[in-house]
Design an enzyme around this catalytic site. Sequence first.
Site, short mmCIF file in Angstrom:
data_model
loop_
_atom_site.label_atom_id
_atom_site.label_comp_id
_atom_site.label_asym_id
_atom_site.label_seq_id
_atom_site.Cartn_x
_atom_site.Cartn_y
_atom_site.Cartn_z
N ARG A 1 -1.98 -14.69 4.49
CA ARG A 1 -2.74 -14.01 5.54
C ARG A 1 -2.03 -14.16 6.89
O ARG A 1 -1.98 -13.23 7.68
CB ARG A 1 -4.17 -14.54 5.63
CG ARG A 1 -4.93 -14.51 4.32
CD ARG A 1 -5.67 -13.30 3.97
NE ARG A 1 -6.59 -12.82 4.95
CZ ARG A 1 -7.13 -11.61 4.89
NH1 ARG A 1 -6.81 -10.80 3.90
NH2 ARG A 1 -7.97 -11.20 5.80
N ARG A 22 2.57 -6.74 9.33
CA ARG A 22 1.87 -5.59 9.92
C ARG A 22 2.39 -5.26 11.32
O ARG A 22 2.47 -4.08 11.68
CB ARG A 22 0.36 -5.86 9.93
CG ARG A 22 -0.22 -5.78 8.52
CD ARG A 22 -1.67 -6.15 8.50
NE ARG A 22 -2.27 -5.90 7.19
CZ ARG A 22 -3.30 -6.57 6.73
NH1 ARG A 22 -3.86 -7.53 7.45
NH2 ARG A 22 -3.80 -6.28 5.54
N HIS A 57 -2.20 -5.31 1.51
CA HIS A 57 -3.48 -5.99 1.27
C HIS A 57 -3.17 -7.43 0.92
O HIS A 57 -2.19 -7.71 0.23
CB HIS A 57 -4.22 -5.33 0.10
CG HIS A 57 -5.35 -6.16 -0.45
ND1 HIS A 57 -6.63 -6.09 0.06
CD2 HIS A 57 -5.38 -7.10 -1.43
CE1 HIS A 57 -7.40 -6.94 -0.60
NE2 HIS A 57 -6.66 -7.57 -1.51
N LYS A 71 0.82 -1.22 0.00
CA LYS A 71 0.00 0.00 0.00
C LYS A 71 0.86 1.27 0.00
O LYS A 71 2.07 1.22 0.21
CB LYS A 71 -0.92 -0.02 1.22
CG LYS A 71 -1.95 -1.16 1.16
CD LYS A 71 -2.86 -1.13 2.37
CE LYS A 71 -3.94 -2.18 2.29
NZ LYS A 71 -4.84 -2.13 3.47
N PHE A 115 -15.76 2.83 6.75
CA PHE A 115 -14.37 3.19 6.45
C PHE A 115 -14.09 3.32 4.95
O PHE A 115 -12.96 3.64 4.56
CB PHE A 115 -13.40 2.16 7.05
CG PHE A 115 -13.62 0.75 6.57
CD1 PHE A 115 -13.12 0.32 5.35
CD2 PHE A 115 -14.34 -0.15 7.35
CE1 PHE A 115 -13.32 -0.97 4.90
CE2 PHE A 115 -14.55 -1.46 6.91
CZ PHE A 115 -14.04 -1.86 5.69
N THR A 161 -5.43 -7.32 10.57
CA THR A 161 -5.62 -6.00 9.96
C THR A 161 -5.12 -4.89 10.88
O THR A 161 -4.48 -3.94 10.43
CB THR A 161 -7.12 -5.78 9.64
OG1 THR A 161 -7.54 -6.83 8.77
CG2 THR A 161 -7.36 -4.45 8.97
N ASN A 200 -2.06 -0.01 7.02
CA ASN A 200 -1.50 -1.26 7.51
C ASN A 200 -0.59 -1.98 6.52
O ASN A 200 -0.48 -3.19 6.51
CB ASN A 200 -2.61 -2.19 8.01
CG ASN A 200 -3.57 -2.59 6.90
OD1 ASN A 200 -3.35 -2.32 5.73
ND2 ASN A 200 -4.66 -3.24 7.29
#
Length: 141
Positions: A85, A102, A115, A9, A57, A91, A112
Amino acid sequence: MERTLTILKPDCVRKQLIGAVIDKIERAGFRVVAMKKTKLTTETAGAFYAVHRERPFFGELVEFMSSGPCVPMILEKENAVEDFRKLIGATDPAEAEEGTVRKLYADSKGENIVHGSDSEENAQIESSFFFSTEEAVRVNN
């Protein structure tokens, strides 16, 4: 061999963590099948995250994802979706396990770092959002 989509991100790019995160991904046994650096418009970010349109959000997510460059990647590995994951963590970085991407690098639930697709089906849909069939070449050996 299973595939998943990740996006490094805008906060990851801004903090100059692309190399560190890719290193962690590759050390976990993932192969990078396709990768590009791009900047999402508010329209493309909104289309990608359309599933969250009714969530409170959504506006902040679209604004953040269009705030700077990002790096979408298709990754390949046995059990790719679930393993990725686990690698990235919860998250909310405050709830993420030690050693996850993260926990190591994210500042908040909203920013964070990364994705990750949440299912094989979504991985295919999300991958085709960013990459053509020709770009998503099969990795040999």
